[in-house]
Design a protein around this motif. Structure first.
Motif, PDB file in Angstrom:
ATOM      1  N   ALA A  23      -6.411   1.920  -6.513  1.00 23.57           N
ATOM      2  CA  ALA A  23      -4.993   1.579  -6.326  1.00 23.57           C
ATOM      3  C   ALA A  23      -4.063   2.656  -6.875  1.00 23.57           C
ATOM      4  CB  ALA A  23      -4.694   0.242  -7.006  1.00 23.57           C
ATOM      5  N   PHE A  26      -1.548   4.766  -4.826  1.00 20.74           N
ATOM      6  CA  PHE A  26      -0.650   4.019  -3.940  1.00 20.74           C
ATOM      7  C   PHE A  26       0.470   3.333  -4.702  1.00 20.74           C
ATOM      8  CE2 PHE A  26      -4.860   4.134  -1.972  1.00 20.74           C
ATOM      9  CZ  PHE A  26      -4.546   4.862  -0.838  1.00 20.74           C
ATOM     10  N   VAL A  27       0.249   3.054  -5.976  1.00 19.00           N
ATOM     11  CA  VAL A  27       1.267   2.310  -6.724  1.00 19.00           C
ATOM     12  C   VAL A  27       1.738   3.072  -7.970  1.00 19.00           C
ATOM     13  CG1 VAL A  27       0.585   0.052  -5.888  1.00 19.00           C
ATOM     14  CG2 VAL A  27      -0.547   0.968  -7.900  1.00 19.00           C
ATOM     15  N   ASP A  28       1.409   4.343  -8.028  1.00 19.53           N
ATOM     16  CA  ASP A  28       1.886   5.202  -9.123  1.00 19.53           C
ATOM     17  C   ASP A  28       1.500   4.660 -10.497  1.00 19.53           C
ATOM     18  OD1 ASP A  28       2.992   6.739  -7.161  1.00 19.53           O
ATOM     19  OD2 ASP A  28       5.063   6.134  -7.519  1.00 19.53           O
ATOM     20  N   VAL A  29       0.318   4.058 -10.581  1.00 21.72           N
ATOM     21  CA  VAL A  29      -0.191   3.608 -11.883  1.00 21.72           C
ATOM     22  C   VAL A  29      -1.533   4.312 -12.098  1.00 21.72           C
ATOM     23  CG1 VAL A  29      -0.927   1.675 -13.310  1.00 21.72           C
ATOM     24  CG2 VAL A  29       0.930   1.372 -11.666  1.00 21.72           C
ATOM     25  N   PRO A 253      -0.816  -2.407   7.173  1.00 27.08           N
ATOM     26  CA  PRO A 253      -0.042  -1.165   7.097  1.00 27.08           C
ATOM     27  C   PRO A 253      -0.855   0.027   6.591  1.00 27.08           C
ATOM     28  CG  PRO A 253       0.368  -2.467   5.141  1.00 27.08           C
ATOM     29  CD  PRO A 253      -0.573  -3.271   5.994  1.00 27.08           C
ATOM     30  N   SER A 277       3.279   5.071   6.886  1.00 23.46           N
ATOM     31  CA  SER A 277       3.519   3.763   6.269  1.00 23.46           C
ATOM     32  C   SER A 277       3.412   3.933   4.758  1.00 23.46           C
ATOM     33  CB  SER A 277       2.495   2.734   6.756  1.00 23.46           C
ATOM     34  OG  SER A 277       1.345   2.767   5.923  1.00 23.46           O
ATOM     35  N   PRO A 278       3.806   2.931   3.976  1.00 19.55           N
ATOM     36  CA  PRO A 278       3.695   3.083   2.517  1.00 19.55           C
ATOM     37  C   PRO A 278       2.259   3.243   2.021  1.00 19.55           C
ATOM     38  CG  PRO A 278       5.243   1.329   3.070  1.00 19.55           C
ATOM     39  CD  PRO A 278       4.567   1.719   4.340  1.00 19.55           C
ATOM     40  N   PHE A 279       1.282   2.941   2.852  1.00 18.98           N
ATOM     41  CA  PHE A 279      -0.121   3.076   2.437  1.00 18.98           C
ATOM     42  C   PHE A 279      -0.856   4.000   3.412  1.00 18.98           C
ATOM     43  CE2 PHE A 279       1.275  -0.849   0.495  1.00 18.98           C
ATOM     44  CZ  PHE A 279       0.729  -0.774  -0.770  1.00 18.98           C
ATOM     45  N   ARG A 340       2.208  11.841  -4.023  1.00 20.94           N
ATOM     46  CA  ARG A 340       1.807  10.467  -3.692  1.00 20.94           C
ATOM     47  C   ARG A 340       0.303  10.286  -3.882  1.00 20.94           C
ATOM     48  NH1 ARG A 340       6.246   9.229   1.104  1.00 20.94           N
ATOM     49  NH2 ARG A 340       7.997   9.667  -0.274  1.00 20.94           N
TER      50      ARG A 340
ATOM     51  N   THR B 109       9.371   0.036  -7.984  1.00 23.40           N
ATOM     52  CA  THR B 109       9.622   1.412  -8.442  1.00 23.40           C
ATOM     53  C   THR B 109       8.793   2.474  -7.722  1.00 23.40           C
ATOM     54  OG1 THR B 109       7.997   1.530 -10.264  1.00 23.40           O
ATOM     55  CG2 THR B 109      10.132   0.517 -10.789  1.00 23.40           C
ATOM     56  N   VAL B 110       7.977   2.072  -6.777  1.00 24.52           N
ATOM     57  CA  VAL B 110       7.161   3.029  -6.024  1.00 24.52           C
ATOM     58  C   VAL B 110       7.919   3.448  -4.762  1.00 24.52           C
ATOM     59  CG1 VAL B 110       4.958   3.430  -4.872  1.00 24.52           C
ATOM     60  CG2 VAL B 110       5.075   1.902  -6.853  1.00 24.52           C
ATOM     61  N   VAL B 111       8.058   4.742  -4.540  1.00 22.65           N
ATOM     62  CA  VAL B 111       8.755   5.236  -3.344  1.00 22.65           C
ATOM     63  C   VAL B 111       7.729   5.812  -2.371  1.00 22.65           C
ATOM     64  CG1 VAL B 111      10.455   6.880  -2.454  1.00 22.65           C
ATOM     65  CG2 VAL B 111      10.838   5.735  -4.662  1.00 22.65           C
ATOM     66  N   ARG B 112       7.757   5.305  -1.164  1.00 15.56           N
ATOM     67  CA  ARG B 112       6.852   5.787  -0.129  1.00 15.56           C
ATOM     68  C   ARG B 112       7.610   5.887   1.190  1.00 15.56           C
ATOM     69  NH1 ARG B 112       4.466   6.830  -4.010  1.00 15.56           N
ATOM     70  NH2 ARG B 112       2.278   6.518  -4.530  1.00 15.56           N
ATOM     71  N   LEU B 136       5.659  -4.537   6.768  1.00 13.21           N
ATOM     72  CA  LEU B 136       6.232  -4.497   5.420  1.00 13.21           C
ATOM     73  C   LEU B 136       5.839  -5.728   4.609  1.00 13.21           C
ATOM     74  CD1 LEU B 136       9.784  -2.912   5.876  1.00 13.21           C
ATOM     75  CD2 LEU B 136       7.561  -1.821   5.540  1.00 13.21           C
ATOM     76  N   VAL B 138       2.967  -7.287   4.688  1.00 13.46           N
ATOM     77  CA  VAL B 138       1.629  -7.012   4.142  1.00 13.46           C
ATOM     78  C   VAL B 138       1.720  -5.923   3.071  1.00 13.46           C
ATOM     79  CG1 VAL B 138      -0.716  -6.252   4.679  1.00 13.46           C
ATOM     80  CG2 VAL B 138       0.490  -7.732   6.277  1.00 13.46           C
ATOM     81  N   ALA B 139       2.575  -4.927   3.297  1.00 16.27           N
ATOM     82  CA  ALA B 139       2.726  -3.848   2.310  1.00 16.27           C
ATOM     83  C   ALA B 139       3.240  -4.404   0.981  1.00 16.27           C
ATOM     84  CB  ALA B 139       3.672  -2.771   2.847  1.00 16.27           C
ATOM     85  N   LEU B 142       0.415  -5.984  -0.754  1.00 19.72           N
ATOM     86  CA  LEU B 142      -0.525  -4.996  -1.290  1.00 19.72           C
ATOM     87  C   LEU B 142       0.027  -4.347  -2.554  1.00 19.72           C
ATOM     88  CD1 LEU B 142      -1.779  -3.252   1.982  1.00 19.72           C
ATOM     89  CD2 LEU B 142      -3.159  -4.598   0.397  1.00 19.72           C
ATOM     90  N   PHE B 143       1.314  -4.020  -2.546  1.00 25.69           N
ATOM     91  CA  PHE B 143       1.930  -3.450  -3.760  1.00 25.69           C
ATOM     92  C   PHE B 143       1.740  -4.411  -4.936  1.00 25.69           C
ATOM     93  CE2 PHE B 143       4.807  -0.590  -1.149  1.00 25.69           C
ATOM     94  CZ  PHE B 143       4.359   0.586  -1.713  1.00 25.69           C
ATOM     95  N   LYS B 146      -2.029  -4.610  -5.922  1.00 22.86           N
ATOM     96  CA  LYS B 146      -2.555  -3.389  -6.540  1.00 22.86           C
ATOM     97  C   LYS B 146      -1.880  -3.086  -7.866  1.00 22.86           C
ATOM     98  CE  LYS B 146      -4.037  -1.179  -2.221  1.00 22.86           C
ATOM     99  NZ  LYS B 146      -5.459  -1.032  -2.536  1.00 22.86           N
ATOM    100  N   ARG B 147      -0.656  -3.585  -8.044  1.00 23.41           N
ATOM    101  CA  ARG B 147       0.020  -3.380  -9.318  1.00 23.41           C
ATOM    102  C   ARG B 147      -0.479  -4.368 -10.380  1.00 23.41           C
ATOM    103  NH1 ARG B 147       5.017  -0.993 -10.761  1.00 23.41           N
ATOM    104  NH2 ARG B 147       4.833   1.189 -10.196  1.00 23.41           N
TER     105      ARG B 147
END
Lengths: 375, 148
Positions: A23, A26-29, A253, A277-279, A340, B109-112, B136, B138-139, B142-143, B146-147
């Motif tokens: 992860a 994708f989530v900056d962690v 996505p 997409s974001p992923f 990213r 806080t995640v930019v994509r 979006l 689903v995204a 997922l964020f 995963k966070r």
């Protein structure tokens, strides 16, 4: 006996850590180290005592081998299983299994398309028709198995895969390349019809599982065969169309773009053509004869996607783990600070008879030069 | 402007976690783009932390115009700015073309990057219904997963 009975229970402690690590970009962690995806396919079967043919002929066994090998080698924890020609059986090609290869068009059959005018006769099957075919039911069965037995790894994946290469198989790759010079409209229409079939397949999978990661590549569309303009027209434009249409039909996505082979100059056409997409992960195999430099991959794509760098797959079967380690180190140092995120990969599928010590060299390098917080 | 909506649309609004009053607010005070050659519009407005959208057909009434709402949706991902403008879309804002675009999006806080619609000056950033309710949605899940 189900295939799941041939394997020990999943190591959930490993799986939990691997999921957090996966992860990270994708989530900056940041967690642990940069992940490694050696694009393991039939090597997973070989490493578990089965054959290449087993891997493809028994998809549930194959994907369980991938899950097992991912834990064994401490790799990215996504269970994937694929070959390069999904959806072609529904368009008329008969595939056959081989002992040392993925399924390929059966020997002796005539091309589905004998003349450019035949392209107009291709019927694009909708998702209901695909449900009565071979590819979609197989993938549904496969991910139902994963859901039941390897649920912690479940990411249903639909493969557009090589939109140009798979379409070309319908008329023969040599004929297709000739058509791109002499019958451009027919060649374009052929790739689009294959792409539409793949979109409908993704819709069918997303309907069943609620979403579906998309993997789509530019394989035949590369600089060994085509100009940059032709790669854009035949490959990149259709990759965009594929992802756009799949999103409209509920797939995504997550997107994995695989630029396989030589993308010496055509890599420039993808950034402003593809849909992001974001992923999204983008992976490039080679620049001419060398692994695609991660520094270039980063500078071109880091504002759009997670970058996946490459170690030459040829090295994976050479008895020289140090060479793998050194090349992995170089790529990691160039790519690890991609905005990213970065994943260390191989240029393409790691070969079936990859030397296990070479995969360890990848993860050692990722540990030594890709541990978050050390640079 | 009079805002009208069928019971089926009101039910959809509820299912999507929106309020009828919010949708009316979007229609009356949001930024709207028009599908070329039709009377069909998409309007959007931030309602709290959510970007809410209304799709409606604008019809001429006796005394005032009527907006017949056909759908409504929302997303929590924030659309920040244009990464790249693509081809002109089927929509316009007044006489200004609206483009398909790659947008910067932010969530937790995640930019994509992701697909959407934008004017050249970036004053309008929107996504169509299929993107908000499928891609979006689903995204966002997922964020969060995963966070966690």
């Amino acid at each position: 006996m189900g295939y799941e009975e041939a394997f020990p229970p999943a190591d959930m402690k490993w799986a939990g850590n691997a999921a957090k690590r996966f992860a990270s970009p994708f989530v900056d962690v940041p967690h642990d180290r940069i992940d490694v995806d050696a694009i393991i396919l039939s090597h997973a079967a070989v490493a578990s005592g089965y054959t290449i043919r087993d891997f493809y002929e028994k998809p549930e066994l194959g994907i369980h081998c991938v899950a097992y090998a991912s834990a064994m080698y401490d790799l990215l924890p996504v269970t994937h299983w694929f070959f390069s020609l999904p959806w072609v059986t529904e368009l008329g090609i008969r595939l056959e299994y081989k002992d040392t290869l993925p399924p390929i068009p059966a020997a002796g059959q005539e091309h589905v398309l004998k003349d450019p005018s035949d392209v107009d006769k291709i019927h694009v099957p909708d998702k209901n028709e695909l449900d009565k075919g071979w590819t979609l039911p197989m993938f549904k069965r496969l991910y139902t198995y994963v859901q039941k037995n390897l649920g912690h790894t479940l990411v249903p994946i639909s493969y557009g895969f090589d939109l140009v290469g798979a379409a070309a198989e319908l008329c023969g790759v040599e004929n297709f390349i000739m058509w791109t010079f002499t019958e451009e409209e027919a060649a374009k229409k052929l790739v689009r019809k294959y792409t539409e079939t793949a979109v409908n397949g993704a819709e069918g999978l997303a309907d069943t599982f609620g979403s579906a990661m998309l993997i789509v590549g530019s394989v035949l569309g590369n600089n060994d065969i085509f100009s940059d303009e032709a790669v854009k027209m035949y490959s990149a434009d259709n990759m965009k169309y594929y992802v756009n249409q799949c999103f409209r039909k509920g797939a995504g996505p997550q997107v994995f773009y695989h630029l396989c082979g030589n993308h010496e100059t055509d890599y420039k056409v993808f950034k402003d053509t593809l849909m992001w997409s974001p992923f999204t992960v983008i992976h490039a195999g080679y620049k001419a004869r060398d692994p695609f430099p991660s520094a270039l991959l980063k500078s071109e794509f880091q504002d759009r996607a997670t970058c996946m760098g490459s170690v030459d797959t040829k090295l994976m079967i050479a008895p020289n783990p140090k060479a793998v380690y050194d090349q992995a180190k170089k790529q990691l140092l160039e790519g690890r600070d991609s905005k990213r995120g970065y994943i260390l990969g191989t240029s393409c599928e790691t070969p079936p008879y990859t030397i296990p010590g070479n995969i360890y060299a990848l993860t050692r390098a990722a540990r030594d030069f890709g541990t978050y917080g050390t640079w | 402007m009079e805002v009208i909506m069928s019971d089926a649309v009101k039910e959809l609004i509820g299912k999507r976690g929106l309020k009828v009053a919010d949708v009316e607010e979007v229609v009356k005070n949001g930024k709207a783009i028009q599908k070329k050659g039709t009377n069909h519009y998409i309007a959007s407005k931030m309602i709290g932390d959510v970007t809410a959208y209304a799709e409606y057909d604008l019809e001429s009434g006796i005394l005032k115009k009527k907006a017949n709402v056909t759908s409504a949706y929302s997303h929590r991902i924030k659309l920040i700015k244009v990464d790249k403008l693509d081809e002109v879309s089927d929509y316009v804002m007044g006489s200004t073309p609206v483009h398909n675009a790659t947008l910067q999006m932010e969530y937790m806080t995640v930019v994509r990057s992701g697909p959407g619609l934008a004017t050249a000056d970036g004053s309008v950033l929107m996504v169509e219904e299929y993107l908000a309710t499928k891609t979006l949605a689903v995204a966002e899940g997922l964020f969060e997963k995963k966070r966690a």
